[in-house]
Design an enzyme around this catalytic site. Structure first.
Site, mmCIF file in Angstrom:
data_model
loop_
_atom_site.group_PDB
_atom_site.id
_atom_site.type_symbol
_atom_site.label_atom_id
_atom_site.label_comp_id
_atom_site.label_asym_id
_atom_site.label_seq_id
_atom_site.Cartn_x
_atom_site.Cartn_y
_atom_site.Cartn_z
ATOM 1 N N HIS A 143 21.768 87.986 41.488
ATOM 2 C CA HIS A 143 21.959 86.773 42.289
ATOM 3 C C HIS A 143 21.618 85.522 41.488
ATOM 4 C CE1 HIS A 143 21.827 84.395 46.086
ATOM 5 N NE2 HIS A 143 20.805 83.797 45.525
ATOM 6 N N HIS B 141 32.178 109.558 45.518
ATOM 7 C CA HIS B 141 30.971 109.352 46.316
ATOM 8 C C HIS B 141 30.462 107.926 46.112
ATOM 9 C CE1 HIS B 141 30.143 113.971 45.834
ATOM 10 N NE2 HIS B 141 31.210 113.700 46.568
ATOM 11 N N ASP C 65 25.893 85.459 49.741
ATOM 12 C CA ASP C 65 27.116 85.677 50.517
ATOM 13 C C ASP C 65 28.311 85.962 49.615
ATOM 14 O OD1 ASP C 65 27.371 83.255 49.318
ATOM 15 O OD2 ASP C 65 27.776 82.111 51.144
ATOM 16 N N CYS D 39 27.161 83.075 45.569
ATOM 17 C CA CYS D 39 25.947 82.377 45.132
ATOM 18 C C CYS D 39 26.169 81.592 43.850
ATOM 19 C CB CYS D 39 24.782 83.353 44.981
ATOM 20 S SG CYS D 39 25.060 84.657 43.774
#
Length: 415
Positions: A329, A409, A222, A225
């Site tokens: 993560h 982009h 979220d 971490c």
């Protein structure tokens, strides 16, 4: 000041190093090579904001470089120096890079590039541009099957992890967590282009531990971490992010000498506001501060490199906690009383220099090695991407961020 603490960012991540100002240039370059993975003979050093290259003399002391305590250095690989005339007839062997440092995140490559970007990117720092580029590359990937280790695995948050506890991760949040470094705020998944090496074990026995084992405890993806993983190993809670963000901001405000703009990469007040936003990710700076806040060492394992960086190691703290990082993560590592034991029985803090502590570290290292062999990490430097706007092929985070800055982009897909 005889000792300098510097934040160094390189192609394979970032690290905090301490060097004596009287040390030789050669020794300093060797230290940077160890920390960043760039061969000493090819190192180029940039400093300031925007980064400007420092002219490094062949001889002399570190003090001659004009560095200040807390400076942030960007280390990149330049051309190797020409061989001496006597050796010109000899075949040249390219120097091999040392083991890469953790982290993941490779924000240094973007930091070394131009900071002027197209509309939509000009107001972001290099870490945020990197995160958004990776997020876009992962966002729309199909879910892999149980044996697949793809970019979708990185986006899903539980792909490739043993056991049902692996919860899906929002892809944008996962990528956003990647950006800050060694050890940054995100968590790992396999986004390498090599086949998976088989499932990783869910746990690793602790030698002499009467059935205890080191296990990986999943933290939600979220954008917080890192903070919630620290909260789990320090307090047994996965809901500490908002409070620990304030702890970090307060620590920075209380010591503007250490946490100057060079160290933080942005003005102090701007950093304090930024880090307290729930969608911003943490990294090496935050782990450095939180180790001191809790007065415990934080050992962060990087799956891709199998490296372990220990924050607070020079402070004399007796106790240590463990985190694991997969390139995007952070999760927590704990000692379970037995295989399948409930989390309520977890032990997360141990005496690092005891016999039992050594056995726990050895088990953690084996678990990380097995997870690496299963390729459960995100190799953001080498995955291949295609721009969804102009269809150009790109390799890794560096090219994705440079393309995003040049064109505006941000729609990428892995292929």
């Amino acid at each position: 000041m005889s000792s300098l603490t510097l934040r160094c960012r390189g192609p394979s991540g970032q690290a905090t190093v301490t060097v004596d100002a009287a040390s030789s240039i050669a020794d300093f370059l060797a230290l940077l090579a160890e920390k960043t993975g760039v061969p000493a003979a090819c190192i180029e050093i940039l400093s300031g904001f925007p980064p400007k290259q420092i002219q490094v003399p062949a001889e002399g002391a570190v003090s001659a470089l004009g560095l200040a305590n807390g400076d942030t250095l960007t280390v990149r690989q330049g051309a190797a120096p020409p061989p001496p005339p006597a050796a010109s007839q000899q075949p040249q062997v390219a120097p091999s890079a040392p083991a890469a440092s953790p982290a993941a995140a490779g924000a240094a490559a973007a930091a070394a590039g131009a900071l002027d970007g197209a509309a939509g990117f000009a107001d972001m720092d290099e870490d945020e541009m990197l995160a958004r580029a990776i997020a876009a590359s992962l966002e729309q990937q199909p879910q892999p099957g149980p044996a697949s280790a793809s970019a979708a695995g990185a986006a899903a948050g539980g792909s490739g992890r043993p056991g049902p506890a692996a919860t899906p991760r929002p892809p944008a949040a996962a990528a956003a967590s990647a950006a800050a470094a060694a050890p940054s705020g995100g968590a790992p998944r396999s986004v390498s282009n090599a086949p998976a090496g088989g499932p990783a074990p869910a746990s690793m026995p602790v030698a002499g531990g009467d059935g205890s084992c080191v296990v990986r405890r999943v933290i939600d993806s979220d954008n917080s971490c890192l903070f919630n993983a620290v909260g789990y190993v320090m307090e047994g809670s996965r809901s500490t992010a908002a409070r620990l963000r304030r702890v970090v901001a307060d620590a920075v405000r209380s010591d503007p000498f250490t946490f100057n703009e060079g160290f933080l990469g942005k003005p102090l007040d701007g950093y304090c506001d930024w880090i307290q936003q729930s969608d911003k990710w943490g990294g090496a700076i935050e782990l450095f501060i939180l180790a001191q806040h809790y007065r415990r060492e934080i050992a962060a394992f990087d799956i891709r490199t199998k490296r372990c960086d220990v924050y607070g190691q020079d402070k004399g703290y007796a106790d240590r906690v463990l985190l694991i990082y997969d390139g995007l993560h952070y999760d927590a590592l704990a000692v379970a009383a037995f295989e399948g034991a409930p989390e309520e029985l977890d032990v997360t803090c141990f005496e690092a220099r005891s016999g039992g502590g050594a056995a726990i570290m050895a088990a953690a290292e084996k678990l990380v090695a097995a997870t690496n062999a299963a390729r459960q990490f995100t190799d953001t430097a080498n995955f291949t991407l295609r721009c969804g706007v102009c269809q150009i092929g790109l390799k890794g985070e560096k090219e994705a961020v440079e393309h995003a800055k040049a064109t505006g982009h941000s729609n990428f897909a892995e292929y």
